[in-house]
Design a protein around this motif. Structure first.
Motif, PDB file in Angstrom:
ATOM      1  N   MET A  90       0.843  -1.201   0.000  1.00 44.22           N
ATOM      2  CA  MET A  90       0.000   0.000   0.000  1.00 44.22           C
ATOM      3  C   MET A  90       0.878   1.251   0.000  1.00 44.22           C
ATOM      4  N   SER A  91       0.346   2.338  -0.571  1.00 42.42           N
ATOM      5  CA  SER A  91       1.053   3.609  -0.511  1.00 42.42           C
ATOM      6  C   SER A  91       1.058   4.107   0.932  1.00 42.42           C
ATOM      7  N   VAL A  92       1.892   5.107   1.193  1.00 40.49           N
ATOM      8  CA  VAL A  92       1.949   5.694   2.528  1.00 40.49           C
ATOM      9  C   VAL A  92       0.556   6.167   2.946  1.00 40.49           C
ATOM     10  N   ARG A  93      -0.137   6.803   1.991  1.00 42.45           N
ATOM     11  CA  ARG A  93      -1.484   7.315   2.280  1.00 42.45           C
ATOM     12  C   ARG A  93      -2.389   6.174   2.744  1.00 42.45           C
ATOM     13  N   ALA A 118       0.123  13.572   8.219  1.00 40.82           N
ATOM     14  CA  ALA A 118       1.290  13.711   7.362  1.00 40.82           C
ATOM     15  C   ALA A 118       1.984  15.047   7.603  1.00 40.82           C
ATOM     16  N   ARG A 119       1.174  16.092   7.872  1.00 40.24           N
ATOM     17  CA  ARG A 119       1.760  17.405   8.108  1.00 40.24           C
ATOM     18  C   ARG A 119       2.547  17.400   9.426  1.00 40.24           C
ATOM     19  N   TYR A 126       5.443  12.494   0.665  1.00 43.03           N
ATOM     20  CA  TYR A 126       5.718  11.078   0.417  1.00 43.03           C
ATOM     21  C   TYR A 126       4.462  10.231   0.394  1.00 43.03           C
ATOM     22  N   LEU A 127       3.292  10.885   0.409  1.00 45.75           N
ATOM     23  CA  LEU A 127       2.057  10.131   0.611  1.00 45.75           C
ATOM     24  C   LEU A 127       1.785   9.098  -0.465  1.00 45.75           C
ATOM     25  N   ASP A 128       2.305   9.335  -1.674  1.00 47.38           N
ATOM     26  CA  ASP A 128       1.995   8.389  -2.740  1.00 47.38           C
ATOM     27  C   ASP A 128       3.098   7.374  -2.979  1.00 47.38           C
ATOM     28  N   ARG A 129       4.113   7.398  -2.123  1.00 48.27           N
ATOM     29  CA  ARG A 129       5.169   6.390  -2.266  1.00 48.27           C
ATOM     30  C   ARG A 129       4.793   5.108  -1.533  1.00 48.27           C
ATOM     31  N   GLY A 132       8.636   0.718   0.641  1.00 49.26           N
ATOM     32  CA  GLY A 132       9.942   0.282   0.137  1.00 49.26           C
ATOM     33  C   GLY A 132      10.777   1.423  -0.410  1.00 49.26           C
ATOM     34  N   GLN A 133      10.125   2.536  -0.765  1.00 45.81           N
ATOM     35  CA  GLN A 133      10.872   3.661  -1.338  1.00 45.81           C
ATOM     36  C   GLN A 133      11.255   4.694  -0.285  1.00 45.81           C
ATOM     37  N   LEU A 134      11.061   4.359   0.996  1.00 44.27           N
ATOM     38  CA  LEU A 134      11.351   5.320   2.055  1.00 44.27           C
ATOM     39  C   LEU A 134      12.572   4.890   2.863  1.00 44.27           C
ATOM     40  N   SER A 135      13.186   5.859   3.535  1.00 45.00           N
ATOM     41  CA  SER A 135      14.302   5.544   4.431  1.00 45.00           C
ATOM     42  C   SER A 135      13.753   5.012   5.750  1.00 45.00           C
ATOM     43  N   GLY A 136      14.650   4.489   6.567  1.00 46.58           N
ATOM     44  CA  GLY A 136      14.225   3.909   7.848  1.00 46.58           C
ATOM     45  C   GLY A 136      13.466   4.887   8.728  1.00 46.58           C
ATOM     46  N   GLY A 137      13.978   6.134   8.808  1.00 43.59           N
ATOM     47  CA  GLY A 137      13.325   7.133   9.653  1.00 43.59           C
ATOM     48  C   GLY A 137      11.948   7.497   9.130  1.00 43.59           C
ATOM     49  N   GLN A 138      11.835   7.582   7.794  1.00 46.20           N
ATOM     50  CA  GLN A 138      10.534   7.902   7.196  1.00 46.20           C
ATOM     51  C   GLN A 138       9.532   6.776   7.442  1.00 46.20           C
ATOM     52  N   ARG A 139      10.017   5.535   7.326  1.00 46.54           N
ATOM     53  CA  ARG A 139       9.116   4.402   7.584  1.00 46.54           C
ATOM     54  C   ARG A 139       8.603   4.446   9.013  1.00 46.54           C
ATOM     55  N   GLN A 140       9.527   4.777   9.930  1.00 42.05           N
ATOM     56  CA  GLN A 140       9.127   4.846  11.326  1.00 42.05           C
ATOM     57  C   GLN A 140       8.063   5.921  11.508  1.00 42.05           C
ATOM     58  N   ARG A 141       8.220   7.023  10.780  1.00 46.99           N
ATOM     59  CA  ARG A 141       7.231   8.099  10.890  1.00 46.99           C
ATOM     60  C   ARG A 141       5.884   7.666  10.320  1.00 46.99           C
TER      61      ARG A 141
END
Lengths: 332, 276
Positions: A90-93, A118-119, A126-129, A132-141
């Motif tokens: 699924m996308s981030v969204r 998200a804000r 990054y909502l439509d990524r 797998g296309q995110l860094s570790g910190g972004q995934r955690q977020r």
């Protein structure tokens, strides 16, 4: 609200009793950290609260409601996992919206909440990524985002930072603390890292072999550990423990002195020889062999030009000597 | 990876690989060649066969003598139908075994697999009698059910191994997010297992398409799939190589084409989890 009460909660896997019976009160808005060595039952306790494991006996009450047998989705709690546990397809969204979709919320309201989350978490771009296309910190977020959209009664964090590198861990630590200040929601946070525990918690619960050793604020645990286990676990480097005649002088079976409470003296005190020196710049950690006491760890601030082979004399700060009885309990 | 190989070694290995590949493919190739020869040329020595003139007469005759379309449809219905049925049963079963294993789950899996080791003919009489009494002989429904049951152990096993690769934390996250069991399987597990499910589906369609024992025993005409269509040309009237080959080619062509286009998916599916 976010008040959680555990009454004699017990968990056994077959013959093995992991948690023999825990009573704990977690108040609304508190940041509570479960800390302990691996295998102490802290993750199991969190999973019992979450409902991912069934309790063997006892009672879990969330906001006044008996929740011992409620399925995880109905307890009003959100969890952030160590592995992030994002839905990879699924996308981030969609990841963030998933709990809202499960709750049957209208799509427009879902979108609004996802955008808000998200804000707050700087994820708007990054909502439509895909995860797998995110860094570790972004995934955690994203994992945190998925938790906050539900506006849960409490957040459960299961070692959420252990997959991140050291620098990112510090940043995320600050972000989670700030998030707590902003949301003022109850948070229960499991970690084996006592630095995370000390820096983030309002209340630390030290666990050992499925039992609570002590509950208190970070500084209470540091200044007044209830027993040898807590004294040794909280504080870094670890407290020095001394038994034998030196302890007997203080009327105790064991005495404990933190490395930062040992001072280098011109005369008197204990003699020792440095066999390891770790220079951190701001501090120096010394491992000192003392003929009478064995190995002592000493923390001195700044650089003292001490190197392996040097001899020195050490004196403990007299008001900072912890005394323990034979069964390990604090005598002060 | 950086293992040193000399050009000679590589050449030998390449030739060996191609030779083995060719050997495996040879029967199919020969069947196709024979199908384009006349009945009299088809029984000659290989060299004579190759030099004989090409003809499509056998295809015309096979078309005229039997209803290829009906057999083809039977094959499609039985293989696809049994695969879909098997997946409907196997996905929840494999979910339970992979994520909620009990003490006897391993034994259950082994027992399921062991049923595949039993010779099918051992249960022919009871199944035949049941089919007769329930009026299922020569019906597509009956055959679909039998195919489902026969391939179910393999489907469950394959799905079980794929599901085991999915981190259980993700399913727990779905549970925390309020997903019911059905939604957890529908929205989270199944989409994540799509590569595994797809290769299981493909393999099962191929197995069911090629299955000949039960299709020949339990059908005569109405529900007869392409396997029965081939068999009808190795008849007591004598062997008609060219027509038999033409029928075989027509029967295997659809599945061969399907296999060719999905080979990437099949290989990925069959080696799934071997390399992380």
């Amino acid at each position: 609200m976010g008040q959680i009460t555990l009454n004699k909660v017990r968990k056994a896997f077959g013959e093995a009793e992991v948690i023999p019976g825990i009573d704990l009160q977690i108040n609304h808005g508190e940041f509570v950290v479960f800390v302990g060595p691996s295998g102490c039952g802290k993750s199991t306790l969190l999973r019992l609260i979450a409902g991912l494991e069934d309790i063997s006996s006892g009672q879990i009450v969330i906001d006044g409601k008996e929740a011992s047998n409620a399925p995880p989705g109905e307890r009003g709690l959100a969890m952030v996992f160590q592995s992030y546990a994002l839905y990879p397809h699924m996308s981030v969204r969609k990841n963030i919206a998933f709990p809202l979709k499960m709750a049957g919320m209208p799509p427009a309201e879902q979108d609004r909440r996802v955008e808000d989350a998200a804000r707050i978490l700087n994820l708007s771009n990054y909502l439509d990524r895909r995860p797998g296309q995110l860094s570790g910190g972004q995934r955690q977020r994203v994992a945190i985002g998925r938790a906050i959209v539900r506006e849960p009664a409490a957040f459960l964090f299961d070692e959420p930072l252990s997959n991140l590198d050291a620098a990112l861990r510090v940043t995320m630590r600050h972000e989670i603390t700030e998030l707590h200040q902003k949301l003022k929601t109850t948070m229960i946070y499991v970690t084996h890292d006592q630095v995370e525990a000390m820096t983030m918690a309002d209340k630390i619960v030290v666990l050992h072999a499925g039992r609570i050793e002590q509950v208190g604020s970070p500084l209470e645990l540091y200044n007044a550990p209830a027993n040898i286990f807590v004294a040794g676990f909280i504080g870094s480097p670890r407290m020095n423990f001394i038994t034998g005649p030196e302890a007997a002088k203080h009327g105790a079976h064991t005495i404990g002195i933190r490395p930062e409470h040992l001072e280098i003296a011109a005369e008197g005190g204990w003699q020792g020889r440095v066999h390891l020196a770790e220079h951190l710049g701001s501090d120096t950690f010394l491992k000192v062999d003392s003929p009478e006491l064995g190995e002592l760890t000493v923390r001195v601030s700044g650089e003292r030009g001490l190197n392996p082979g040097d001899t020195l004399r050490l004196t403990p700060r007299p008001d900072r000597i912890y005394r323990f009885s034979e069964d390990g309990r604090s005598m002060t | 990876m950086a293992r040193k190989t000399s050009p000679t070694q590589r050449a030998v290995v390449t030739v060996a690989a191609w030779s083995i590949g060719f050997l495996i493919f040879l029967p199919i190739l020969w069947t196709v060649i024979l199908s384009f020869k006349s009945e009299t040329d088809a029984i000659r020595t290989p060299l004579q066969v190759l030099s004989a003139p090409w003809t499509t007469a056998s295809y015309a005759e096979v078309q005229a003598r039997s209803n290829y379309g009906a057999h083809f449809m039977n094959s499609v219905i039985i293989s696809v139908g049994s695969t879909v049925l098997a997946l409907i049963v196997a996905i929840p079963a494999a979910w339970a075994m992979a994520f909620q294993p009990g003490r006897r789950t391993k034994d259950l899996l082994m027992w399921m697999l062991s049923t595949k080791m039993m010779p099918a003919v051992g249960v022919l009489i009871p199944i035949y009698l049941m089919f007769r009494d329930f009026g299922l002989l020569d019906t597509r429904i009956g055959l679909t059910v039998v195919m489902t049951l026969i391939n179910l152990p393999i489907v469950v096993w394959m799905l079980y191994t794929y599901f085991r690769e999915i981190p259980s934390e993700i399913l727990e996250a779905a549970r925390m997010d309020g997903a019911s069991l059905g939604k957890e399987i529908l929205y989270v597990l199944t989409p994540m297992a799509v590569p595994g499910i797809a290769s299981t589906l493909l393999l099962n369609v191929i197995l069911a398409w090629n299955e000949a024992f039960w299709t020949l025993q339990l059908t005569t005409s109405k529900a007869a799939p392409l396997t029965a269509f081939i068999a009808s040309y190795s008849s007591p009237e004598g062997l008609f190589y060219a027509k038999l080959s033409a029928a075989s080619t027509m029967a295997i062509a659809p599945i061969l084409i399907l296999g060719w286009f999905s080979q990437k998916q099949l290989v990925r599916g069959l080696t799934f989890g071997a390399v992380k």
